[in-house]
Write an enzyme that holds these catalytic residues in place. Structure first.
Site, PDB file in Angstrom:
ATOM      1  N   HIS A  64      10.681  11.184   4.839  1.00 27.52           N
ATOM      2  CA  HIS A  64       9.958  10.115   4.096  1.00 27.52           C
ATOM      3  C   HIS A  64       9.874   9.209   5.063  1.00 27.52           C
ATOM      4  O   HIS A  64       8.909   8.167   4.526  1.00 27.52           O
ATOM      5  CB  HIS A  64      10.514   9.764   2.857  1.00 27.52           C
ATOM      6  CG  HIS A  64      11.842   9.547   2.839  1.00 27.52           C
ATOM      7  ND1 HIS A  64      12.815  10.591   2.312  1.00 27.52           N
ATOM      8  CD2 HIS A  64      12.665   8.712   3.403  1.00 27.52           C
ATOM      9  CE1 HIS A  64      14.161  10.051   2.361  1.00 27.52           C
ATOM     10  NE2 HIS A  64      14.161   8.910   2.777  1.00 27.52           N
ATOM     11  N   HIS A  94      12.422   1.736  10.638  1.00 24.73           N
ATOM     12  CA  HIS A  94      11.480   2.688  10.067  1.00 24.73           C
ATOM     13  C   HIS A  94      10.252   2.124   9.539  1.00 24.73           C
ATOM     14  O   HIS A  94      10.173   0.757   9.463  1.00 24.73           O
ATOM     15  CB  HIS A  94      12.293   3.561   9.124  1.00 24.73           C
ATOM     16  CG  HIS A  94      12.568   2.664   7.760  1.00 24.73           C
ATOM     17  ND1 HIS A  94      13.795   1.888   7.679  1.00 24.73           N
ATOM     18  CD2 HIS A  94      11.654   2.232   6.729  1.00 24.73           C
ATOM     19  CE1 HIS A  94      13.888   1.458   6.493  1.00 24.73           C
ATOM     20  NE2 HIS A  94      12.465   1.586   5.914  1.00 24.73           N
ATOM     21  N   HIS A  96       6.947   2.345   6.681  1.00 27.06           N
ATOM     22  CA  HIS A  96       6.208   2.658   5.311  1.00 27.06           C
ATOM     23  C   HIS A  96       4.513   2.503   5.561  1.00 27.06           C
ATOM     24  O   HIS A  96       4.330   1.431   6.320  1.00 27.06           O
ATOM     25  CB  HIS A  96       6.476   1.708   4.263  1.00 27.06           C
ATOM     26  CG  HIS A  96       7.906   1.632   3.956  1.00 27.06           C
ATOM     27  ND1 HIS A  96       8.400   2.547   3.183  1.00 27.06           N
ATOM     28  CD2 HIS A  96       8.973   0.807   4.662  1.00 27.06           C
ATOM     29  CE1 HIS A  96      10.014   2.302   3.022  1.00 27.06           C
ATOM     30  NE2 HIS A  96      10.249   1.331   4.100  1.00 27.06           N
ATOM     31  N   GLU A 106       5.034  -2.351   1.992  1.00 24.89           N
ATOM     32  CA  GLU A 106       5.839  -2.421   0.658  1.00 24.89           C
ATOM     33  C   GLU A 106       5.655  -3.745   0.168  1.00 24.89           C
ATOM     34  O   GLU A 106       5.114  -3.846  -1.117  1.00 24.89           O
ATOM     35  CB  GLU A 106       7.419  -1.964   0.688  1.00 24.89           C
ATOM     36  CG  GLU A 106       7.475  -0.774   1.351  1.00 24.89           C
ATOM     37  CD  GLU A 106       8.712   0.034   0.891  1.00 24.89           C
ATOM     38  OE1 GLU A 106       9.667  -0.439   1.244  1.00 24.89           O
ATOM     39  OE2 GLU A 106       8.632   0.847   0.147  1.00 24.89           O
ATOM     40  N   HIS A 119      10.442  -1.867   8.891  1.00 20.07           N
ATOM     41  CA  HIS A 119      11.783  -2.442   8.266  1.00 20.07           C
ATOM     42  C   HIS A 119      12.750  -2.205   9.385  1.00 20.07           C
ATOM     43  O   HIS A 119      13.284  -1.011   9.759  1.00 20.07           O
ATOM     44  CB  HIS A 119      12.085  -1.750   7.090  1.00 20.07           C
ATOM     45  CG  HIS A 119      11.119  -2.206   5.890  1.00 20.07           C
ATOM     46  ND1 HIS A 119      10.908  -1.278   4.716  1.00 20.07           N
ATOM     47  CD2 HIS A 119      10.267  -3.134   5.714  1.00 20.07           C
ATOM     48  CE1 HIS A 119      10.075  -1.936   3.937  1.00 20.07           C
ATOM     49  NE2 HIS A 119       9.898  -3.088   4.457  1.00 20.07           N
ATOM     50  N   THR A 178      14.407   0.059  -1.098  1.00 22.20           N
ATOM     51  CA  THR A 178      13.025   0.347  -1.853  1.00 22.20           C
ATOM     52  C   THR A 178      13.013   1.920  -1.978  1.00 22.20           C
ATOM     53  O   THR A 178      11.994   2.286  -2.482  1.00 22.20           O
ATOM     54  CB  THR A 178      11.759  -0.058  -1.023  1.00 22.20           C
ATOM     55  OG1 THR A 178      11.837   0.619   0.240  1.00 22.20           O
ATOM     56  CG2 THR A 178      11.800  -1.627  -0.831  1.00 22.20           C
TER      57      THR A 178
HETATM   58 CL1  LIG Z   1      19.694   3.476   4.929  1.00 25.15          CL
HETATM   59  C1  LIG Z   1      18.389   3.135   4.186  1.00 25.15           C
HETATM   60  C2  LIG Z   1      18.135   3.581   2.658  1.00 25.15           C
HETATM   61  C3  LIG Z   1      16.823   3.204   2.183  1.00 25.15           C
HETATM   62  C4  LIG Z   1      15.781   2.548   2.940  1.00 25.15           C
HETATM   63  C5  LIG Z   1      14.570   2.424   2.430  1.00 25.15           C
HETATM   64  C6  LIG Z   1      14.312   1.229   2.508  1.00 25.15           C
HETATM   65  N1  LIG Z   1      14.848   0.107   1.567  1.00 25.15           N
HETATM   66  N2  LIG Z   1      14.487  -1.036   1.960  1.00 25.15           N
HETATM   67  N3  LIG Z   1      13.554  -1.022   2.871  1.00 25.15           N
HETATM   68  N4  LIG Z   1      13.388   0.460   3.083  1.00 25.15           N
HETATM   69  C7  LIG Z   1      16.163   2.430   4.246  1.00 25.15           C
HETATM   70  C8  LIG Z   1      17.127   2.859   4.775  1.00 25.15           C
HETATM   71 ZN   LIG Z   2      11.989   0.597   4.534  1.00 25.39          ZN
END
Ligand SMILES: Clc1ccc(Cc2nnn[n-]2)cc1
Ligand SMILES: [Zn+2]
Length: 240
Positions: A64, A94, A96, A106, A119, A178
């Site tokens: 994802h 990562h 989005h 986001e 992020h 998220t």
């Molecule tokens: Cl380890 C992990 C789990 C969820 C997400 C998704 C996310 N949560 N906040 N920003 N992205 C990113 C890393």
């Molecule tokens: Zn994220």
């Protein structure tokens, strides 16, 4: 996208509360940021990134997003300062993004979204032994959010630091992951100024697929963002 999921009874963001009741919690992310309602906090100093000795381990399409993992067995890559009481270790970063145009981030700012959002996920290794333990604790994680805006310019080379815009003024608030498990464990630091990346770079995200290599149908990976959640009385603070 979300409407279609609801009509088809999909398992998209609006259905997450079935398996993860915390989806309806009091500190969910992302949020729509209203700059004029943010409280300027003169005690909020700059955050500091010590990524110079950062050691990335791998880059992967985890179904994802595209994720770059880092070695986090010591404090070689940390964020500190700003709203944080101690250093938080870089675990992974990562992105989005959307299918086209300026949708994909986001967090939104006065209802406006950007094409993508980076992020950088960090964890509190002073208080917790493992990332997993930190990920479910209220002060366990710190995620640095950087908006990416599409433009025709190009940029070469790659190092998490060079992805940062010139100004590091930010908003900060207490929120959550998220995606499931949606743990309410994140101190969010969202940088105000977007990074400009080329449409070509953004296009690269859109060639990624959600499906695994062994599967035959190729579902394009896009719109992997959760829509803004209710503020529920939280204060968003602004650095100077
Ligand atoms: Cl380890 C992990 C789990 C969820 C997400 C998704 C996310 N949560 N906040 N920003 N992205 C990113 C890393
Ligand atoms: Zn994220």
């Amino acid at each position: 996208m979300q409407m279609v999921e609801e009509m088809q009874g999909g398992d998209g963001p609006s259905a997450w509360n079935k398996n993860y009741p915390v989806a309806d919690g009091d500190r969910q992310s992302p949020i729509d940021i209203l700059p004029h309602q943010a409280r300027h906090d003169p005690n909020l100093g700059p955050f500091v990134l010590n990524y110079d000795r950062c050691t990335s381990i791998n880059i992967a399409n985890n179904g994802h997003s595209v994720v770059v993992e880092f070695e986090d067995s010591d404090d070689r890559s940390v964020i500190q300062g700003g709203p944080l009481d101690n250093p938080y270790r870089l675990k992974q970063f990562h992105f989005h993004w959307g299918g086209k145009g300026c949708h994909g981030s986001e967090h939104t700012v006065e209802g406006n979204s950007y094409a993508s959002e980076l992020h950088l996920v960090h964890w509190n290794a002073v208080k917790f032994k493992t990332f997993g333990e930190a990920a479910s604790a209220p002060d366990g994680l710190a995620v640095l959010g950087i908006f990416l805006e599409g433009s025709v310019t190009d940029f070469k080379g790659f190092n998490p630091k060079c992805l940062l815009p010139s100004s590091l003024h930010y908003w900060t608030y207490l929120g959550s992951l998220t995606t499931p498990p949606l743990h309410e464990s994140v101190t969010w630091i969202v940088v105000k100024e977007p990074m400009i990346v080329s449409e070509k770079q953004l296009g690269k995200f859109r060639t990624l697929v959600f499906t695994g290599e062994e599967e035959d149908e190729r579902t394009r990976m896009e719109n992997n963002f959760r829509p803004p959640q209710l503020l529920k009385g939280r204060t968003v603070r602004s650095s100077n």
